[in-house]
Design an enzyme around this catalytic site. Structure first.
Site, PDB file in Angstrom:
ATOM      1  N   TYR A   7      -6.322  -5.275  10.681  1.00  0.00           N
ATOM      2  CA  TYR A   7      -6.265  -5.729   9.439  1.00  0.00           C
ATOM      3  C   TYR A   7      -6.679  -7.190   9.183  1.00  0.00           C
ATOM      4  O   TYR A   7      -7.119  -7.704   8.571  1.00  0.00           O
ATOM      5  CB  TYR A   7      -4.965  -5.288   8.799  1.00  0.00           C
ATOM      6  CG  TYR A   7      -4.933  -5.714   7.109  1.00  0.00           C
ATOM      7  CD1 TYR A   7      -4.919  -4.650   6.275  1.00  0.00           C
ATOM      8  CD2 TYR A   7      -4.752  -7.129   6.477  1.00  0.00           C
ATOM      9  CE1 TYR A   7      -5.052  -4.652   4.946  1.00  0.00           C
ATOM     10  CE2 TYR A   7      -4.661  -7.040   5.267  1.00  0.00           C
ATOM     11  CZ  TYR A   7      -4.807  -5.925   4.442  1.00  0.00           C
ATOM     12  OH  TYR A   7      -4.818  -5.882   2.939  1.00  0.00           O
ATOM     13  N   PRO A  33     -12.264   0.491   0.194  1.00  0.00           N
ATOM     14  CA  PRO A  33     -11.626  -0.556   0.093  1.00  0.00           C
ATOM     15  C   PRO A  33     -10.016  -0.693   0.557  1.00  0.00           C
ATOM     16  O   PRO A  33      -9.584  -1.972   0.795  1.00  0.00           O
ATOM     17  CB  PRO A  33     -11.401  -0.881  -1.457  1.00  0.00           C
ATOM     18  CG  PRO A  33     -11.709   0.249  -2.109  1.00  0.00           C
ATOM     19  CD  PRO A  33     -12.469   0.951  -1.003  1.00  0.00           C
ATOM     20  N   LYS A  49     -11.899  -4.696   3.709  1.00  0.00           N
ATOM     21  CA  LYS A  49     -12.750  -5.580   4.521  1.00  0.00           C
ATOM     22  C   LYS A  49     -14.136  -5.657   4.376  1.00  0.00           C
ATOM     23  O   LYS A  49     -15.155  -6.553   4.674  1.00  0.00           O
ATOM     24  CB  LYS A  49     -13.226  -4.317   5.868  1.00  0.00           C
ATOM     25  CG  LYS A  49     -11.690  -4.185   6.611  1.00  0.00           C
ATOM     26  CD  LYS A  49     -11.657  -5.395   7.427  1.00  0.00           C
ATOM     27  CE  LYS A  49     -10.530  -5.272   8.271  1.00  0.00           C
ATOM     28  NZ  LYS A  49      -9.866  -6.538   8.596  1.00  0.00           N
ATOM     29  N   TYR A  93       0.843  -1.248   0.026  1.00  0.00           N
ATOM     30  CA  TYR A  93      -0.160   0.194   0.185  1.00  0.00           C
ATOM     31  C   TYR A  93       0.867   1.269   0.016  1.00  0.00           C
ATOM     32  O   TYR A  93       1.716   1.335   0.824  1.00  0.00           O
ATOM     33  CB  TYR A  93      -0.880   0.096   1.571  1.00  0.00           C
ATOM     34  CG  TYR A  93      -2.016  -1.052   1.421  1.00  0.00           C
ATOM     35  CD1 TYR A  93      -1.658  -2.354   1.766  1.00  0.00           C
ATOM     36  CD2 TYR A  93      -3.251  -0.456   1.206  1.00  0.00           C
ATOM     37  CE1 TYR A  93      -2.799  -3.062   2.258  1.00  0.00           C
ATOM     38  CE2 TYR A  93      -4.230  -1.458   1.172  1.00  0.00           C
ATOM     39  CZ  TYR A  93      -4.208  -2.851   1.530  1.00  0.00           C
ATOM     40  OH  TYR A  93      -5.096  -3.777   2.022  1.00  0.00           O
TER      41      TYR A  93
HETATM   42  P1  RFL Z   1     -22.484  -8.125  -3.624  1.00  0.00           P
HETATM   43  O1  RFL Z   1     -21.172  -8.814  -3.716  1.00  0.00           O
HETATM   44  O2  RFL Z   1     -22.486  -6.675  -4.215  1.00  0.00           O
HETATM   45  O3  RFL Z   1     -23.382  -9.298  -4.003  1.00  0.00           O
HETATM   46  C1  RFL Z   1     -24.951  -8.677  -4.288  1.00  0.00           C
HETATM   47  C2  RFL Z   1     -25.544  -9.542  -5.266  1.00  0.00           C
HETATM   48  O4  RFL Z   1     -27.035  -9.213  -5.354  1.00  0.00           O
HETATM   49  C3  RFL Z   1     -27.377  -9.001  -6.430  1.00  0.00           C
HETATM   50  N1  RFL Z   1     -28.380  -8.289  -6.752  1.00  0.00           N
HETATM   51  C4  RFL Z   1     -29.856  -8.342  -6.630  1.00  0.00           C
HETATM   52  N2  RFL Z   1     -30.417  -9.719  -7.071  1.00  0.00           N
HETATM   53  C5  RFL Z   1     -31.629  -9.761  -7.159  1.00  0.00           C
HETATM   54  N3  RFL Z   1     -32.458  -8.608  -7.473  1.00  0.00           N
HETATM   55  C6  RFL Z   1     -31.860  -7.453  -7.131  1.00  0.00           C
HETATM   56  N4  RFL Z   1     -32.704  -6.523  -7.254  1.00  0.00           N
HETATM   57  C7  RFL Z   1     -30.517  -7.433  -7.067  1.00  0.00           C
HETATM   58  N5  RFL Z   1     -29.675  -6.295  -6.845  1.00  0.00           N
HETATM   59  C8  RFL Z   1     -28.455  -6.795  -6.516  1.00  0.00           C
HETATM   60  C9  RFL Z   1     -26.031  -8.595  -7.258  1.00  0.00           C
HETATM   61  O5  RFL Z   1     -26.054  -8.780  -8.606  1.00  0.00           O
HETATM   62  C10 RFL Z   1     -24.938  -9.373  -6.691  1.00  0.00           C
HETATM   63  O6  RFL Z   1     -24.892 -10.643  -7.144  1.00  0.00           O
HETATM   64  O7  RFL Z   1     -22.581  -8.019  -1.977  1.00  0.00           O
HETATM   65  P2  RFL Z   1     -22.157  -8.780  -0.758  1.00  0.00           P
HETATM   66  O8  RFL Z   1     -22.864 -10.256  -0.839  1.00  0.00           O
HETATM   67  O9  RFL Z   1     -22.899  -8.059   0.439  1.00  0.00           O
HETATM   68  O10 RFL Z   1     -20.707  -8.731  -0.646  1.00  0.00           O
HETATM   69  C11 RFL Z   1     -19.846  -7.623  -0.531  1.00  0.00           C
HETATM   70  C12 RFL Z   1     -18.747  -7.635  -1.296  1.00  0.00           C
HETATM   71  O11 RFL Z   1     -18.963  -7.995  -2.637  1.00  0.00           O
HETATM   72  C13 RFL Z   1     -17.813  -6.059  -1.223  1.00  0.00           C
HETATM   73  O12 RFL Z   1     -17.927  -5.737   0.211  1.00  0.00           O
HETATM   74  C14 RFL Z   1     -16.201  -6.461  -1.578  1.00  0.00           C
HETATM   75  O13 RFL Z   1     -16.067  -6.863  -2.892  1.00  0.00           O
HETATM   76  C15 RFL Z   1     -15.797  -4.996  -1.264  1.00  0.00           C
HETATM   77  N6  RFL Z   1     -14.092  -5.273  -1.475  1.00  0.00           N
HETATM   78  C16 RFL Z   1     -13.143  -5.880  -0.597  1.00  0.00           C
HETATM   79  N7  RFL Z   1     -13.620  -6.649   0.294  1.00  0.00           N
HETATM   80  C17 RFL Z   1     -12.630  -7.256   1.213  1.00  0.00           C
HETATM   81  O14 RFL Z   1     -13.309  -8.099   1.988  1.00  0.00           O
HETATM   82  N8  RFL Z   1     -11.309  -7.425   0.732  1.00  0.00           N
HETATM   83  C18 RFL Z   1     -11.104  -6.657  -0.404  1.00  0.00           C
HETATM   84  O15 RFL Z   1      -9.769  -6.971  -0.668  1.00  0.00           O
HETATM   85  C19 RFL Z   1     -11.883  -5.747  -1.106  1.00  0.00           C
HETATM   86  N9  RFL Z   1     -11.399  -5.265  -2.029  1.00  0.00           N
HETATM   87  C20 RFL Z   1     -13.829  -4.654  -2.584  1.00  0.00           C
HETATM   88  C21 RFL Z   1     -12.280  -4.595  -3.072  1.00  0.00           C
HETATM   89  C22 RFL Z   1     -14.637  -3.840  -3.654  1.00  0.00           C
HETATM   90  C23 RFL Z   1     -14.053  -3.298  -4.807  1.00  0.00           C
HETATM   91  N10 RFL Z   1     -14.886  -2.533  -5.749  1.00  0.00           N
HETATM   92  C24 RFL Z   1     -14.998  -3.175  -6.952  1.00  0.00           C
HETATM   93  C25 RFL Z   1     -16.139  -1.888  -5.057  1.00  0.00           C
HETATM   94  C26 RFL Z   1     -12.012  -3.974  -4.156  1.00  0.00           C
HETATM   95  C27 RFL Z   1     -12.612  -3.374  -5.082  1.00  0.00           C
HETATM   96  C28 RFL Z   1     -12.208  -2.294  -6.159  1.00  0.00           C
HETATM   97  C1  PHB Z   2      -7.381  -6.993  -3.942  1.00  0.00           C
HETATM   98  O1  PHB Z   2      -6.328  -7.736  -3.976  1.00  0.00           O
HETATM   99  O2  PHB Z   2      -8.217  -6.940  -4.806  1.00  0.00           O
HETATM  100  C2  PHB Z   2      -7.318  -5.904  -2.802  1.00  0.00           C
HETATM  101  C3  PHB Z   2      -6.410  -6.025  -1.740  1.00  0.00           C
HETATM  102  C4  PHB Z   2      -6.310  -5.047  -0.700  1.00  0.00           C
HETATM  103  C5  PHB Z   2      -7.475  -4.114  -0.676  1.00  0.00           C
HETATM  104  C6  PHB Z   2      -8.206  -4.005  -1.534  1.00  0.00           C
HETATM  105  C7  PHB Z   2      -8.228  -4.899  -2.791  1.00  0.00           C
HETATM  106  O3  PHB Z   2      -7.091  -3.422   0.223  1.00  0.00           O
END
Ligand code: RFL
Ligand code: PHB
Length: 393
Positions: free
Chosen positions: A387, A295, A299, A204
């Site tokens: 973390y 992000p 978490k 980071y």
């Molecule tokens: P999701 O994964 O958004 O899933 C929700 C699902 O609901 C569907 N949906 C519907 N289905 C039916 N009817 C509707 N009206 C609907 N509306 C939506 C969607 O299509 C989808 O399949 O939520 P969930 O399950 O709560 O999971 C949360 C995680 O996805 C999210 O918090 C993480 O991706 C965040 N995040 C990270 N989290 C970590 O723990 N570690 C990480 O390293 C991390 N890196 C990140 C991230 C999120 C990122 N972005 C793109 C926001 C890095 C990035 C860049």
């Molecule tokens: C990832 O690998 O996508 C990633 C890792 C650490 C973060 C966010 C995303 O804090």
């Protein structure tokens, strides 16, 4: 209302929250149906998070969906924080005795869908216009369209696992929820590149040009991010510009960043959001449907898993023992972890990003905090503890 089929728990959304919940309920012998608006191929290829806390991996392994995670996930015992070229390792093993696992969110999703379908579970993909109704009674109904037909699913409880832009939170009447929100004047441009990671552990980096992160997915696949304007257009970022920005921001003496073909790229805005309570009648919100963190603390997926671990236990007490106390305290128990994680994610975000509009005094404070990471074991201990994550309760 004459619903055409029924279940005990109607789950909206097949992300990590909805799928882990369906899996845990199956182990408890509780019937659930998952309704997902996207196709299976789409949810299995959506590139998002990569870092699993030890509590999340332990839960997946202990409940029988961790085989591929154990074989292919990479256990990491530390991360690096870098300030203007000076790298500082946060040693999780030494400071906490715990670790994290790097394993793509879409791999977790694939494993859970495969297990659910193999165990005879029901996931309906490509569902349109899902609408939870009658939530304050004991027989909510979810209306939706599937394969050209209007359908109705009756259930005892609805789990709103449909992410930040989902429908479930929006059907709660005005005045019920208190919402807390922050938007940031920056976003992350993320790439996936077919090149061996130039680092064994995440880096980071704070740089006067903006934040950068070097993460990874496998020995052949790197995942990297740069801080950008959230309204910037990805068209303004040809591959050469992305690599040159990463080279500048991640540069450190005696270290080289290897470049390779970019196979996926996109810009995501950042926000913090919490709604309280995470419940309305027999609707329970979990994961991004109830809260979003920037992000920088890695978490979001872990919080989603932590919520549904609490919810699954509460539902087991309700369905098996008619004990509703777990459901009544679901929201307050989850929110305690949510706010701890909000604090950590904000700390990491403010420590590592160039904050537009920052006055010189604020930049001096940020620099003092960065020096504190470099010089204080107590500060590194605090980062390590947050973390790797709190144990799941
Ligand atoms: P999701 O994964 O958004 O899933 C929700 C699902 O609901 C569907 N949906 C519907 N289905 C039916 N009817 C509707 N009206 C609907 N509306 C939506 C969607 O299509 C989808 O399949 O939520 P969930 O399950 O709560 O999971 C949360 C995680 O996805 C999210 O918090 C993480 O991706 C965040 N995040 C990270 N989290 C970590 O723990 N570690 C990480 O390293 C991390 N890196 C990140 C991230 C999120 C990122 N972005 C793109 C926001 C890095 C990035 C860049
Ligand atoms: C990832 O690998 O996508 C990633 C890792 C650490 C973060 C966010 C995303 O804090």
């Amino acid at each position: 209302m004459a619903a055409d089929f029924e279940t005990q728990v109607g789950i909206v959304g097949a992300g990590p929250a909805g799928l882990v919940l369906a899996h845990l309920l199956r182990l408890e012998g509780i019937d659930a149906v998952v309704l997902e608006q996207r196709s299976r191929a789409y949810v299995e290829s959506r590139v998002r998070a990569g870092v699993l806390e030890q509590g999340s991996t332990d839960l997946l392994i202990e409940t029988g969906v961790g085989a591929r995670l154990q074989a292919e996930g990479a256990v990491h015992h530390g991360v690096n924080l870098q300030f203007e070229g000076e790298r500082h390792r946060i040693d999780f093993a030494e400071l906490t005795g715990r670790h994290i696992t790097v394993y793509g969110q879409q791999e977790v999703v694939k494993d859970l869908i495969a297990a659910e379908l193999a165990d005879g579970g029901t996931i309906l993909f490509e569902v349109a216009d899902a609408l939870p109704t009658a939530l304050t009674g004991d027989r909510p109904v979810i209306r939706f369209r599937h394969q050209g037909r209007d359908r109705e699913l009756a259930c005892a409880v609805v789990a709103g696992c449909d992410g930040f832009h989902g429908v479930c939170r929006s059907v709660i009447p005005p005045g019920v929820l208190t919402e807390y929100e922050r938007e940031y004047p920056f976003g992350w441009l993320g790439i996936l590149a077919t090149v061996a990671p130039s680092t064994e552990e995440l880096i980071y980096a704070y740089h006067p040009r903006g934040f950068a992160l070097h993460s990874l997915r496998s020995p052949e696949l790197s995942r990297l991010y740069v801080q950008v304007d959230p309204h910037d257009d990805i068209e303004n970022w040809p591959d050469e510009r992305i690599w040159s920005e990463l080279q500048l921001r991640l540069a450190a003496p005696g270290w080289t960043l290897q470049e390779g073909p970019i196979i996926e790229k996109g810009i995501t805005a950042m926000r913090s959001y919490v709604c309280e309570p995470m419940q309305y009648g027999n609707l329970f919100l979990a994961g991004d449907a109830a809260h979003i963190v920037p992000p920088t603390g890695a978490k979001g997926m872990n919080l989603a898993i932590a919520d549904v671990a609490v919810l699954a236990r509460a539902l087991a007490d309700w369905f098996h023992r008619s004990d509703r106390r777990g459901l009544e305290t679901y929201s307050s128990r989850c929110l305690e972890r949510v706010w701890r994680v909000q604090d950590f994610s904000t700390t990491m975000t403010e420590l590592l990003h160039v904050l537009p509009g920052h006055d010189p005094f604020a930049r001096k404070l940020q620099r003092a905090k960065q020096r504190y990471v470099a010089t204080s074991g107590a500060m590194r201990q605090s980062i390590a503890e947050n973390y790797v994550g709190l144990p799941l309760s």
